[in-house]
Design a protein around this motif. Sequence first.
Motif, PDB file in Angstrom:
ATOM      1  N   LYS A  38       0.952  -1.047  -0.022  1.00 18.12           N
ATOM      2  CA  LYS A  38      -0.103  -0.074  -0.074  1.00 18.12           C
ATOM      3  C   LYS A  38       0.826   1.153   0.049  1.00 18.12           C
ATOM      4  O   LYS A  38       1.626   1.429   0.700  1.00 18.12           O
ATOM      5  N   LEU A  39       0.725   2.214  -1.020  1.00 15.89           N
ATOM      6  CA  LEU A  39       1.543   3.312  -1.024  1.00 15.89           C
ATOM      7  C   LEU A  39       0.562   4.566  -1.021  1.00 15.89           C
ATOM      8  O   LEU A  39      -0.240   4.701  -1.640  1.00 15.89           O
ATOM      9  N   ASP A  40       1.136   5.521   0.107  1.00 17.94           N
ATOM     10  CA  ASP A  40       0.347   6.809   0.426  1.00 17.94           C
ATOM     11  C   ASP A  40       0.722   7.627  -0.608  1.00 17.94           C
ATOM     12  O   ASP A  40       1.925   7.770  -1.152  1.00 17.94           O
ATOM     13  N   THR A  41      -0.315   8.184  -1.422  1.00 15.85           N
ATOM     14  CA  THR A  41      -0.202   9.233  -2.606  1.00 15.85           C
ATOM     15  C   THR A  41      -0.164  10.731  -2.021  1.00 15.85           C
ATOM     16  O   THR A  41      -0.437  11.039  -0.772  1.00 15.85           O
ATOM     17  N   LYS A  42       0.206  11.413  -2.884  1.00 14.43           N
ATOM     18  CA  LYS A  42       0.093  12.872  -2.414  1.00 14.43           C
ATOM     19  C   LYS A  42      -1.197  13.804  -2.158  1.00 14.43           C
ATOM     20  O   LYS A  42      -1.296  14.643  -1.294  1.00 14.43           O
ATOM     21  N   GLY A  44      -3.109  12.258  -0.145  1.00 14.29           N
ATOM     22  CA  GLY A  44      -3.780  11.813   1.099  1.00 14.29           C
ATOM     23  C   GLY A  44      -4.403  10.260   0.928  1.00 14.29           C
ATOM     24  O   GLY A  44      -4.641   9.546   2.016  1.00 14.29           O
ATOM     25  N   LYS A  45      -4.194   9.594  -0.263  1.00 16.68           N
ATOM     26  CA  LYS A  45      -5.028   8.436  -0.337  1.00 16.68           C
ATOM     27  C   LYS A  45      -3.960   7.569  -0.220  1.00 16.68           C
ATOM     28  O   LYS A  45      -2.791   7.749  -0.172  1.00 16.68           O
ATOM     29  N   THR A  46      -4.586   6.309   0.139  1.00 15.98           N
ATOM     30  CA  THR A  46      -3.485   4.869  -0.114  1.00 15.98           C
ATOM     31  C   THR A  46      -4.065   4.096  -1.304  1.00 15.98           C
ATOM     32  O   THR A  46      -5.292   3.805  -1.515  1.00 15.98           O
ATOM     33  N   GLU A  47      -3.096   3.892  -2.241  1.00 17.98           N
ATOM     34  CA  GLU A  47      -3.073   2.988  -3.194  1.00 17.98           C
ATOM     35  C   GLU A  47      -2.533   1.540  -3.418  1.00 17.98           C
ATOM     36  O   GLU A  47      -1.460   1.726  -2.923  1.00 17.98           O
ATOM     37  N   ASP A  48      -3.042   0.564  -4.244  1.00 17.44           N
ATOM     38  CA  ASP A  48      -2.257  -0.664  -4.312  1.00 17.44           C
ATOM     39  C   ASP A  48      -1.305  -0.402  -5.150  1.00 17.44           C
ATOM     40  O   ASP A  48      -1.136   0.204  -6.335  1.00 17.44           O
ATOM     41  N   ARG A  49       0.076  -0.953  -4.911  1.00 16.92           N
ATOM     42  CA  ARG A  49       1.188  -0.947  -5.745  1.00 16.92           C
ATOM     43  C   ARG A  49       2.076  -2.310  -5.757  1.00 16.92           C
ATOM     44  O   ARG A  49       1.741  -2.823  -4.845  1.00 16.92           O
ATOM     45  N   ILE A  50       2.773  -2.329  -6.784  1.00 18.23           N
ATOM     46  CA  ILE A  50       3.469  -3.617  -6.709  1.00 18.23           C
ATOM     47  C   ILE A  50       5.074  -3.237  -6.328  1.00 18.23           C
ATOM     48  O   ILE A  50       5.668  -2.127  -7.102  1.00 18.23           O
ATOM     49  N   LEU A  51       5.731  -3.689  -5.420  1.00 19.58           N
ATOM     50  CA  LEU A  51       7.175  -3.290  -5.138  1.00 19.58           C
ATOM     51  C   LEU A  51       8.067  -4.441  -5.716  1.00 19.58           C
ATOM     52  O   LEU A  51       7.665  -5.744  -5.534  1.00 19.58           O
ATOM     53  N   LEU A  53      11.968  -5.333  -5.485  1.00 17.17           N
ATOM     54  CA  LEU A  53      13.314  -5.152  -5.224  1.00 17.17           C
ATOM     55  C   LEU A  53      14.358  -5.881  -6.063  1.00 17.17           C
ATOM     56  O   LEU A  53      14.214  -7.036  -6.151  1.00 17.17           O
ATOM     57  N   ALA A  54      15.183  -5.031  -6.551  1.00 16.56           N
ATOM     58  CA  ALA A  54      16.211  -5.461  -7.363  1.00 16.56           C
ATOM     59  C   ALA A  54      17.709  -5.463  -6.464  1.00 16.56           C
ATOM     60  O   ALA A  54      17.750  -5.083  -5.275  1.00 16.56           O
ATOM     61  N   THR A  55      18.850  -5.749  -7.163  1.00 21.14           N
ATOM     62  CA  THR A  55      19.987  -5.608  -6.741  1.00 21.14           C
ATOM     63  C   THR A  55      20.333  -4.574  -6.080  1.00 21.14           C
ATOM     64  O   THR A  55      20.923  -4.211  -4.737  1.00 21.14           O
ATOM     65  N   TRP A  56      20.136  -3.390  -6.850  1.00 21.44           N
ATOM     66  CA  TRP A  56      20.507  -2.040  -6.530  1.00 21.44           C
ATOM     67  C   TRP A  56      19.369  -0.986  -6.302  1.00 21.44           C
ATOM     68  O   TRP A  56      19.709   0.254  -5.952  1.00 21.44           O
ATOM     69  N   ARG A  57      18.396  -1.261  -6.641  1.00 19.85           N
ATOM     70  CA  ARG A  57      17.364  -0.165  -6.473  1.00 19.85           C
ATOM     71  C   ARG A  57      15.766  -0.862  -6.273  1.00 19.85           C
ATOM     72  O   ARG A  57      15.758  -2.105  -6.174  1.00 19.85           O
ATOM     73  N   LEU A  58      14.669  -0.134  -6.152  1.00 22.36           N
ATOM     74  CA  LEU A  58      13.450  -0.279  -5.885  1.00 22.36           C
ATOM     75  C   LEU A  58      12.706   0.213  -7.097  1.00 22.36           C
ATOM     76  O   LEU A  58      13.137   1.216  -7.590  1.00 22.36           O
ATOM     77  N   TYR A  59      11.577  -0.544  -7.523  1.00 21.43           N
ATOM     78  CA  TYR A  59      10.786  -0.136  -8.378  1.00 21.43           C
ATOM     79  C   TYR A  59       9.350  -0.006  -7.685  1.00 21.43           C
ATOM     80  O   TYR A  59       8.879  -1.061  -6.882  1.00 21.43           O
ATOM     81  N   PHE A  60       8.272   0.865  -7.825  1.00 20.12           N
ATOM     82  CA  PHE A  60       6.980   0.746  -7.823  1.00 20.12           C
ATOM     83  C   PHE A  60       6.225   0.800  -8.915  1.00 20.12           C
ATOM     84  O   PHE A  60       6.530   1.640  -9.854  1.00 20.12           O
ATOM     85  N   LEU A  61       5.294  -0.253  -9.053  1.00 21.04           N
ATOM     86  CA  LEU A  61       4.676  -0.252 -10.443  1.00 21.04           C
ATOM     87  C   LEU A  61       3.091  -0.245  -9.877  1.00 21.04           C
ATOM     88  O   LEU A  61       2.636  -0.932  -8.804  1.00 21.04           O
ATOM     89  N   ALA A  62       2.351   0.106 -11.011  1.00 17.93           N
ATOM     90  CA  ALA A  62       0.862   0.142 -10.991  1.00 17.93           C
ATOM     91  C   ALA A  62       0.441  -1.555 -10.982  1.00 17.93           C
ATOM     92  O   ALA A  62       1.129  -2.180 -11.808  1.00 17.93           O
ATOM     93  N   PRO A  63      -0.486  -1.955 -10.433  1.00 20.92           N
ATOM     94  CA  PRO A  63      -0.876  -3.444 -10.738  1.00 20.92           C
ATOM     95  C   PRO A  63      -1.612  -3.730 -11.725  1.00 20.92           C
ATOM     96  O   PRO A  63      -2.897  -3.917 -11.717  1.00 20.92           O
ATOM     97  N   LYS A  64      -1.057  -3.433 -12.961  1.00 20.65           N
ATOM     98  CA  LYS A  64      -1.734  -3.540 -14.231  1.00 20.65           C
ATOM     99  C   LYS A  64      -0.807  -4.521 -15.402  1.00 20.65           C
ATOM    100  O   LYS A  64       0.337  -4.531 -15.107  1.00 20.65           O
ATOM    101  N   ILE A  65      -1.575  -4.799 -16.304  1.00 23.21           N
ATOM    102  CA  ILE A  65      -0.717  -5.657 -17.276  1.00 23.21           C
ATOM    103  C   ILE A  65      -1.004  -4.934 -18.599  1.00 23.21           C
ATOM    104  O   ILE A  65      -2.133  -4.722 -18.992  1.00 23.21           O
TER     105      ILE A  65
END
Length: 418
Positions: A38-42, A44-51, A53-65
């Motif tokens: 769950k990721l807080d947005t600007k 003030g809402k909370t939205e679903d995201r996919i995290l 975790l890679a070797t040297w960085r983080l990614y946040f993605l929308a739960p879509k295909i």
Amino acid sequence: MASKGISAFGSVNMTKDMTESIRKIIDKSSIKLICSIKLDTKNGKTEDRILVLATWRLYFLAPKIPAKVEITFNFLEIQALNSHPDHQVIIDTDKSGYTLRFESREHLNHVVGHINFALSRIFNNSIFAPSICHSDSDLSEGSRKYSPSSETSVETQRACGGFSETYAALCDYNGISCKEEVQWDVDTIYHSQDSREINLLDFSHLESRDLAVIVASMAYNTWFTKIYCKDLRLGSEVTEQVLHTVSKSSSLEEITLENAGLKSDFPQKMAAALSENPASVIHSINLAHNSLDNQGVSSLIQQVCRLSKGLRLLNLSKTSLTSKGVVSLSQALCSNNEYSNSLLHLDLSKNPGVLTGDDASNLYLFLSQPNCLVHLDLSCTDCTVDSESEGYTAVITSVLQLGLQSHSCQLRLYEVAP
């Protein structure tokens, strides 16, 4: 009951199709974890995201295909990371802040532990490494298997002090491709030869940005103690990273940047970099064949005076050194008794006129006192060597001392014509 496709946590279930879509846009070999958050947005809402975790960085993605990256940042961009109850983590980066909540403690532990572990690999547990804080003290045993204190992080298991890992992380941070040839050369050739010197000529075919990252990788490396470059013009990106390494490294001992196209203010900047690093062990400096500012050279010498190891080698041949520069150098040499016991190599050659007149008296004074010089080159400096001169007496005295100190002493007063 949870709605179809939604977990009890309220996030999208990680289906096989979604995972495959993610692996198409993010190098699958670097992925350590994929989980829903769950990721807080600007607003003030909370939205679903996919995290991811890679070797040297983080990614946040929308739960879509198909999968699409919305936010990503390298671990080196993290300024602070704080964990809180209810599986919540707040991450502050250079550019923004993120508040996220994990579905499980295990996922939180995995992410926090890996980030700390990765940073420890990059910085080799240096005192300059960023401190990642945790306000929630109960991180459980799960995080410890990813922590820098685990057995898998023993530095002796890594070729050349883990240079290749730091290099890969910095390439990722700077958005440039990691050159496998660089890693292979270091891990195979340098390591097998027990080489402690990074020779930039070995990588002269690469672009300036690539060279800059190679140099930057030395800043926290404890294996390499020398950086060498001769007859290769270095861009500003590279020299900036040399200065950064000087300001951070506690292992760098020798710097050779001969005929490297350094700007005149480089010595001044190097002096400033040294002043920021009380742990510096630099003792050999070769800046020959670069046109340098005399005031900067003076500042550099004065700063080197404060170093714990003393100065063993100084090469300022053909650097546009003037008599005023020699005055500052000589005063520094005479003001610190450590130089008499440490300075082995002094080269002031090819600086016409620097040893004429009274300005050279302090240098002659240093040379006439007991010292441990084994190489002295004053050729093409207009050093007066007639039998009545102060310079002649000092140099002859120094030669006698050189003979006592070394059977292979070298002295040059003239440039011999071919």
